[in-house]
Design an enzyme around this catalytic site. Structure first.
Site, short mmCIF file in Angstrom:
data_model
loop_
_atom_site.label_atom_id
_atom_site.label_comp_id
_atom_site.label_asym_id
_atom_site.label_seq_id
_atom_site.Cartn_x
_atom_site.Cartn_y
_atom_site.Cartn_z
N HIS A 1 0.80 -1.22 0.00
CA HIS A 1 0.00 0.00 0.00
C HIS A 1 0.83 1.27 0.00
O HIS A 1 0.29 2.35 -0.14
CB HIS A 1 -0.96 0.02 1.18
CG HIS A 1 -0.29 0.34 2.49
ND1 HIS A 1 0.49 -0.55 3.15
CD2 HIS A 1 -0.27 1.49 3.23
CE1 HIS A 1 0.96 -0.01 4.26
NE2 HIS A 1 0.52 1.23 4.33
C1 UD1 Z 1 -2.40 5.52 5.80
C2 UD1 Z 1 -1.13 5.99 6.51
C3 UD1 Z 1 -0.06 4.91 6.42
C4 UD1 Z 1 -0.59 3.59 6.92
C5 UD1 Z 1 -1.85 3.24 6.17
C6 UD1 Z 1 -2.45 1.94 6.64
C7 UD1 Z 1 -0.66 8.40 6.40
C8 UD1 Z 1 0.21 9.42 5.80
N1 UD1 Z 1 -0.59 7.18 5.87
O1 UD1 Z 1 -2.09 5.36 4.44
O2 UD1 Z 1 1.05 5.29 7.20
O3 UD1 Z 1 0.39 2.59 6.74
O4 UD1 Z 1 -2.81 4.29 6.36
O5 UD1 Z 1 -3.57 1.60 5.89
O6 UD1 Z 1 -1.38 8.69 7.33
N2 UD1 Z 1 -9.35 4.94 1.29
C9 UD1 Z 1 -10.56 4.32 1.18
N3 UD1 Z 1 -11.20 3.97 2.35
C10 UD1 Z 1 -10.69 4.23 3.58
C11 UD1 Z 1 -9.46 4.88 3.67
C12 UD1 Z 1 -8.80 5.23 2.52
O7 UD1 Z 1 -11.05 4.08 0.11
O8 UD1 Z 1 -11.32 3.88 4.59
C13 UD1 Z 1 -8.62 5.28 0.05
C14 UD1 Z 1 -8.86 6.70 -0.41
O9 UD1 Z 1 -8.89 6.75 -1.76
C15 UD1 Z 1 -7.61 7.41 0.08
C16 UD1 Z 1 -6.56 6.33 -0.03
O10 UD1 Z 1 -7.24 5.11 0.26
O11 UD1 Z 1 -7.35 8.54 -0.68
C17 UD1 Z 1 -5.43 6.53 0.90
O12 UD1 Z 1 -5.89 6.69 2.24
P1 UD1 Z 1 -5.05 7.59 3.27
O13 UD1 Z 1 -5.68 7.55 4.61
O14 UD1 Z 1 -4.79 8.92 2.67
O15 UD1 Z 1 -3.65 6.87 3.31
P2 UD1 Z 1 -3.24 5.33 3.34
O16 UD1 Z 1 -2.60 5.00 2.05
O17 UD1 Z 1 -4.38 4.47 3.80
#
Ligand code: UD1
Length: 394
Positions: A220
């Site tokens: 991820h």
């Molecule tokens: C975040 C953390 C990372 C951690 C990871 C675990 C930061 C900078 N990053 O990364 O350190 O290892 O979580 O999962 O805080 N999305 C969904 N549903 C959700 C959440 C996210 O669809 O419930 C999608 C969205 O398109 C979003 C993308 O995933 O834009 C990324 O989510 P985000 O919370 O920005 O960062 P992670 O990659 O999950």
């Protein structure tokens, strides 16, 4: 031991999936009346999907958050700013003695920053980990959160050296052990057998093949999934590995989106992969317990595999958790296909590193955090050089 009087209220913050595993044992420890603590749980809403949140709260028996800020996704700036805006009134309302943050996600730095500017003490659990790679958003979050924390709990001894090098006063740092491993030990017997999880996603023949020996893949990190060429190269070599050792691949939402956008889904079709939604904690634990090996870019999984004694191949150039490679079962291989192939071949032939479980990864870290330090610190004068604790609220 705490003095008599009303319990000291601590706002505990979670935001993203790995935070949930860390907060569960802390909430349990704080609920023990002997410490004189009371917790208010705030979920920022950084992760919100059922698979990313609901199943984990239920399985880990985390109480429903007292407050959900509902921020959702966004750019780093938008997400961090939105959390800050919504968190400030919570502190005005709750008036806690301290704010406790865990890990290194955007919710961690956002809430720590709001608290410190309001003169509220910040407690950071999992402090001092450093990958040395400032291209990782988490590394920025770690460095900055530690700089503004009053009380810093570490999971491995190298973390203290990192903090001292960055000028953090020694008396603020406490080696407590690993709360993620508290959760692992607490739930080990409840893990869902791999046969059930695999059987739910494959027909009988495919399930039987996987159960003869499977690996787990998780990806991820933006550095692995955001660039389509990097992703194509990784999925190519992982496809070769999967011909020998079929892979269960729970897909993080970010990764699923990137695979679809890059048109790479066909690389995962066929008999060698089982692609699933993000798994619950107990399903993932059951899969890891029985896997031949785990390939990952996660931080927490490097630690969990070390605690379980399962070989881990980390698809990153560095780790902020060096003890997993020095003492545990982890090998840091990066993204070079040749290195990945060689490492996996070695594990399959020789069984991988023997590994041992690091000091204080014993299931009691949260108790140490509550007992040895927070309770005492809250009920005694602030140590020299620290900001004074805010006045107790009643
Ligand atoms: C975040 C953390 C990372 C951690 C990871 C675990 C930061 C900078 N990053 O990364 O350190 O290892 O979580 O999962 O805080 N999305 C969904 N549903 C959700 C959440 C996210 O669809 O419930 C999608 C969205 O398109 C979003 C993308 O995933 O834009 C990324 O989510 P985000 O919370 O920005 O960062 P992670 O990659 O999950």
């Amino acid at each position: 031991m705490p003095a008599s009087g009303p319990p000291a209220r601590i706002v505990c913050v979670v935001g993203a999936r790995p935070n949930f595993m860390k907060i569960a044992p802390i909430m349990r420890a704080f609920a023990d009346p002997q410490y004189g603590l009371a917790a208010t749980l705030v979920h920022t809403g950084q992760h919100y999907d059922a698979a990313m949140k609901l199943a984990l709260f239920e399985q880990l028996k985390i109480p429903e958050p007292d407050i959900d800020l509902g921020v959702g996704s966004g750019s780093h700036a938008v997400q961090t700013a939105e959390i800050m805006k919504r968190f400030e009134p919570v502190l005005d309302d709750v008036k806690p003695r301290a704010v406790l943050v865990v890990g290194d996600v955007n919710s961690t730095i956002a809430c720590a920053l709001v608290a410190v500017k309001k003169g509220i003490a910040v407690i950071h659990v999992e402090a001092g980990l450093r990958s040395g790679d400032r291209a990782m958003p988490e590394e920025i979050n770690r460095v900055l959160t530690d700089q503004i924390s009053d009380l810093l709990f570490t999971t491995e001894r190298t973390a203290e050296a990192n903090l001292l090098r960055e000028g953090i006063a020694k008396e603020r740092i406490h080696f407590a052990g690993n709360v993620m491993i508290d959760t692992l030990r607490y739930n080990l017997d409840a893990a869902v057998p791999a046969a059930i999880t695999i059987g739910a996603h494959a027909d009988a023949d495919k399930t039987a093949r996987f159960l003869k020996g499977f690996g787990i893949l998780t990806l991820h990190r933006p550095s692995n999934v955001d660039d389509p060429e990097v992703l194509r190269s990784l999925l190519g070599v992982l496809g070769e590995i999967a011909r020998d050792t079929p892979l269960v691949f729970p897909l993080h939402p970010r990764t699923r989106q990137r695979i679809e956008a890059a048109g790479l889904g066909s690389l995962l079709d066929g008999p060698d992969f089982i692609c699933t939604e993000p798994q619950g904690y107990l399903e993932m634990l059951g899969l890891m317990k029985q896997a031949r090996l785990v390939l990952t870019d996660s931080g927490g999984i490097q630690e969990e595999t070390t605690a379980l004694g399962i070989p881990c191949v980390t698809l990153r150039e560095n780790t902020e958790r060096p003890i997993t490679a020095e003492q545990g079962t982890n090998t840091i291989v990066g993204r070079d296909p040749a290195k990945i192939r060689t490492c996996v071949a070695d594990i399959l032939q020789n069984g991988g590193k023997a590994g041992r479980v690091p000091e204080y990864w014993d299931g009691k870290a949260a108790e140490r955090i509550a007992a040895a330090t927070i309770a005492q610190w809250l009920h005694t004068p602030a140590p020299t050089g620290s900001r004074a604790w805010p006045a107790p609220t009643t």
